[in-house]
Design a protein around this motif. Structure first.
Motif, PDB file in Angstrom:
ATOM      1  N   GLU A 325       0.845  -1.194   0.000  1.00 42.00           N
ATOM      2  CA  GLU A 325       0.000   0.000   0.000  1.00 42.00           C
ATOM      3  C   GLU A 325       0.882   1.247   0.000  1.00 42.00           C
ATOM      4  O   GLU A 325       1.765   1.390   0.845  1.00 42.00           O
ATOM      5  CB  GLU A 325      -0.903   0.008   1.239  1.00 42.00           C
ATOM      6  CG  GLU A 325      -1.711  -1.264   1.457  1.00 42.00           C
ATOM      7  CD  GLU A 325      -3.061  -1.214   0.778  1.00 42.00           C
ATOM      8  OE1 GLU A 325      -3.392  -0.154   0.218  1.00 42.00           O
ATOM      9  OE2 GLU A 325      -3.773  -2.234   0.827  1.00 42.00           O
ATOM     10  N   GLU A 326       0.660   2.123  -0.972  1.00 44.42           N
ATOM     11  CA  GLU A 326       1.383   3.400  -1.054  1.00 44.42           C
ATOM     12  C   GLU A 326       2.895   3.200  -0.935  1.00 44.42           C
ATOM     13  O   GLU A 326       3.579   4.000  -0.283  1.00 44.42           O
ATOM     14  CB  GLU A 326       0.896   4.352   0.043  1.00 44.42           C
ATOM     15  CG  GLU A 326      -0.314   5.173  -0.336  1.00 44.42           C
ATOM     16  CD  GLU A 326      -0.067   6.054  -1.571  1.00 44.42           C
ATOM     17  OE1 GLU A 326       0.938   6.782  -1.599  1.00 44.42           O
ATOM     18  OE2 GLU A 326      -0.871   5.996  -2.504  1.00 44.42           O
ATOM     19  N   GLU A 336      -3.264   4.833  -2.529  1.00 47.98           N
ATOM     20  CA  GLU A 336      -4.362   5.152  -1.607  1.00 47.98           C
ATOM     21  C   GLU A 336      -5.517   5.737  -2.418  1.00 47.98           C
ATOM     22  O   GLU A 336      -5.328   6.661  -3.209  1.00 47.98           O
ATOM     23  CB  GLU A 336      -3.882   6.156  -0.561  1.00 47.98           C
ATOM     24  CG  GLU A 336      -4.930   6.486   0.486  1.00 47.98           C
ATOM     25  CD  GLU A 336      -4.407   7.421   1.544  1.00 47.98           C
ATOM     26  OE1 GLU A 336      -5.215   7.900   2.363  1.00 47.98           O
ATOM     27  OE2 GLU A 336      -3.187   7.707   1.556  1.00 47.98           O
ATOM     28  N   SER A 337      -6.724   5.203  -2.200  1.00 40.66           N
ATOM     29  CA  SER A 337      -7.875   5.644  -2.986  1.00 40.66           C
ATOM     30  C   SER A 337      -9.156   5.205  -2.284  1.00 40.66           C
ATOM     31  O   SER A 337      -9.126   4.311  -1.434  1.00 40.66           O
ATOM     32  CB  SER A 337      -7.831   5.041  -4.398  1.00 40.66           C
ATOM     33  OG  SER A 337      -7.993   3.638  -4.341  1.00 40.66           O
ATOM     34  N   PRO A 338     -10.292   5.798  -2.646  1.00 40.60           N
ATOM     35  CA  PRO A 338     -11.572   5.288  -2.143  1.00 40.60           C
ATOM     36  C   PRO A 338     -11.775   3.849  -2.609  1.00 40.60           C
ATOM     37  O   PRO A 338     -11.243   3.450  -3.665  1.00 40.60           O
ATOM     38  CB  PRO A 338     -12.608   6.228  -2.781  1.00 40.60           C
ATOM     39  CG  PRO A 338     -11.836   7.455  -3.158  1.00 40.60           C
ATOM     40  CD  PRO A 338     -10.459   6.989  -3.497  1.00 40.60           C
ATOM     41  N   PRO A 339     -12.532   3.046  -1.857  1.00 46.11           N
ATOM     42  CA  PRO A 339     -12.706   1.633  -2.224  1.00 46.11           C
ATOM     43  C   PRO A 339     -13.215   1.417  -3.646  1.00 46.11           C
ATOM     44  O   PRO A 339     -12.788   0.471  -4.322  1.00 46.11           O
ATOM     45  CB  PRO A 339     -13.720   1.135  -1.190  1.00 46.11           C
ATOM     46  CG  PRO A 339     -13.520   2.020  -0.008  1.00 46.11           C
ATOM     47  CD  PRO A 339     -13.185   3.361  -0.572  1.00 46.11           C
ATOM     48  N   HIS A 340     -14.097   2.290  -4.138  1.00 46.84           N
ATOM     49  CA  HIS A 340     -14.674   2.055  -5.460  1.00 46.84           C
ATOM     50  C   HIS A 340     -13.691   2.328  -6.595  1.00 46.84           C
ATOM     51  O   HIS A 340     -13.950   1.972  -7.746  1.00 46.84           O
ATOM     52  CB  HIS A 340     -15.949   2.896  -5.645  1.00 46.84           C
ATOM     53  CG  HIS A 340     -15.699   4.371  -5.797  1.00 46.84           C
ATOM     54  ND1 HIS A 340     -15.476   5.193  -4.713  1.00 46.84           N
ATOM     55  CD2 HIS A 340     -15.629   5.159  -6.898  1.00 46.84           C
ATOM     56  CE1 HIS A 340     -15.283   6.430  -5.142  1.00 46.84           C
ATOM     57  NE2 HIS A 340     -15.375   6.439  -6.456  1.00 46.84           N
ATOM     58  N   THR A 341     -12.542   2.947  -6.276  1.00 46.23           N
ATOM     59  CA  THR A 341     -11.517   3.172  -7.308  1.00 46.23           C
ATOM     60  C   THR A 341     -10.237   2.388  -6.995  1.00 46.23           C
ATOM     61  O   THR A 341      -9.177   2.719  -7.516  1.00 46.23           O
ATOM     62  CB  THR A 341     -11.185   4.673  -7.454  1.00 46.23           C
ATOM     63  OG1 THR A 341     -10.669   5.165  -6.211  1.00 46.23           O
ATOM     64  CG2 THR A 341     -12.410   5.461  -7.857  1.00 46.23           C
TER      65      THR A 341
END
Length: 451
Positions: A325-326, A336-341
């Motif tokens: 992650e990152e 790092e991103s919102p779950p839908h992306t």
């Protein structure tokens, strides 16, 4: 053709550049008056075009005639109405039209890089999936260089001075080349290229352009067109733009980072995320597929001897297939991103790779991981690039090793075909042999008077 003919008439086009991509990513084709193009509705090219090396040479005769008709016949090129681009830098009103390639029976030509990507996209489509990508293209601006034996130098900027050090994310350093980039953005807008952010990268006069996310084939077309567009803009301003993976000694290499995720075609939802926002099993399997199969597909994302100079330990490029992650030290970064992306960033591909083949390799590796239900290694926290053998699926160290792995890859032959696998490896082996014949400056400097 109706849509295309209407476009050509509306834009008052007088010439059409009919193009395909060869193995390297070079635009090959013909330039035609618009009336002739409309009447003929396509073009023919010799089969051998797709097996040319980057130097324009042919591969060995044995493989050549194994893959091609001994009569050296033509294949048929059909214009894609969704791949039409204006050329703002030409004197005549000109359009570039990317073509698909077929044999005389109407079958897609297996050696065509664009057809290779379309084949991979169909694998997704058959499962009700739609791959989405967002490429990031790094490149260097360099002063014109007439002698290939001389090292490349950064160009003069607006201030009349060349950069003398690294300027990561510097706005003022990027603004040194404002006139060039203004033309680039204007020309990209005229062509419908969906470019986004401009960044000054770590290297001296090294930049990065990000593309907005979208359809895999459309964006591969756009990268193909963008490379040519940027080179033309640079030449207009008396400099050169290069997408070599490692053009300057002791400077960072240039990558083509590929962000990728997958949508369910029915619901439009990202299949990498469950309804509760957590990582899906398909997401983890996609990562595992990249870890397992990218070593076998490596020549598609690192196509030349120069590509492997970018992977040297201690450089800023990833030299592993870890994920985190990152974590930019991982070959597979999870931004790092919102779950839908939620998406995966493949950081292995070089800017020198054929965009169609690099995207195809990245998507195919992830696809196989999903259909085989593979499991990834544990994510890495902290530095992942201390050793290029840190991951069990370590990368080949040289182009020689990578070509052997690709030639022996059952997955490559199963999904991309025997003809393409054999042909691509033959092209790259011919280029490698050509490279070995050249005596380098290093040899002259250190061996001439000492051995």
């Amino acid at each position: 053709m109706e849509k295309l003919i209407a476009f050509l008439k509306d834009k008052k086009i007088t010439e059409v550049e009919c193009v395909i991509s060869d193995m390297t990513g070079i635009a090959r084709g013909k330039i035609s008056p618009v009336d002739k193009f409309v009447n003929e509705k396509g073009m023919r090219l010799p089969e051998s075009v797709l097996l040319q090396t980057v130097t324009g040479d042919n591969i060995g005769q044995e493989v050549y005639f194994e893959l091609l008709d001994s009569a050296e016949i033509d294949f048929i090129c059909v214009p894609d109405e969704n791949a039409v681009f204006l050329l703002p830098w030409t004197l005549e009103a000109t359009a570039q039209v990317i073509h698909d390639t077929f044999d005389r029976m109407g079958n897609p030509i297996e050696l065509s890089p664009r057809n290779v990507l379309k084949k991979v996209i169909k694998l997704y489509d058959d499962h009700g999936w739609q791959p989405v990508i967002a490429p990031e293209m790094e490149f260097y601006l360099v002063a014109r260089n007439e002698d290939p034996d001389l090292p490349l130098k950064p160009p003069m900027g607006r201030s009349g001075r060349a950069e003398s050090g690294r300027q990561s994310f510097s706005i003022d350093a990027a603004n040194e080349y404002d006139p060039l980039f203004e033309d680039m953005y204007e020309w990209c807008e005229a062509q419908g290229l969906d470019i986004d952010t401009l960044i000054h990268e770590e290297g001296t006069a090294q930049m990065e352009i990000n593309f907005s996310h979208g359809d895999a084939l459309s964006l591969a077309d756009q990268v193909f067109v963008f490379k040519r567009t940027l080179r033309e803009a640079a030449l207009k301003h008396n400099v050169c733009a290069t997408f070599m993976a490692k053009p300057v000694t002791n400077e960072p290499g240039s990558a083509m980072h590929i962000h990728q995720n997958v949508l369910d075609k029915t619901s439009g939802k990202n299949i990498f995320t469950l309804d509760d926002g957590t990582k899906s099993p398909l997401f983890l399997s996609h990562i595992a597929g990249l870890q397992r199969y990218l070593p076998e597909f490596l020549p598609l994302v690192a196509p030349s001897v120069n590509s492997f100079r970018r992977f040297l330990p201690g450089t800023s490029a990833p030299v592993n297939l870890e994920w985190g992650e990152e974590n930019r030290t991982c070959g597979l970064r999870i931004p790092e991103s919102p779950p839908h992306t939620r998406r995966i960033e493949n950081r292995l591909a070089g800017a020198d790779a054929n965009c169609y083949l690099a995207v195809a390799a990245s998507l195919l590796a992830g696809y196989i991981g999903m259909v085989e239900g593979l499991k990834p290694s544990n994510p890495v926290h902290g530095k992942a690039n201390e050793s290029r053998t840190a991951n069990v699926n370590c990368l080949p160290l040289t182009l020689d090793e990578a070509l052997v792995a690709m030639e022996e890859s059952e997955a490559c032959r199963k999904y991309l075909g025997d003809a393409f696998t054999t042909g691509y490896v033959a092209v790259k082996q011919a280029e490698l042999e050509n490279f070995r014949r050249v005596v380098s400056a290093w040899e002259r400097e250190f061996l001439l008077l000492t051995v």
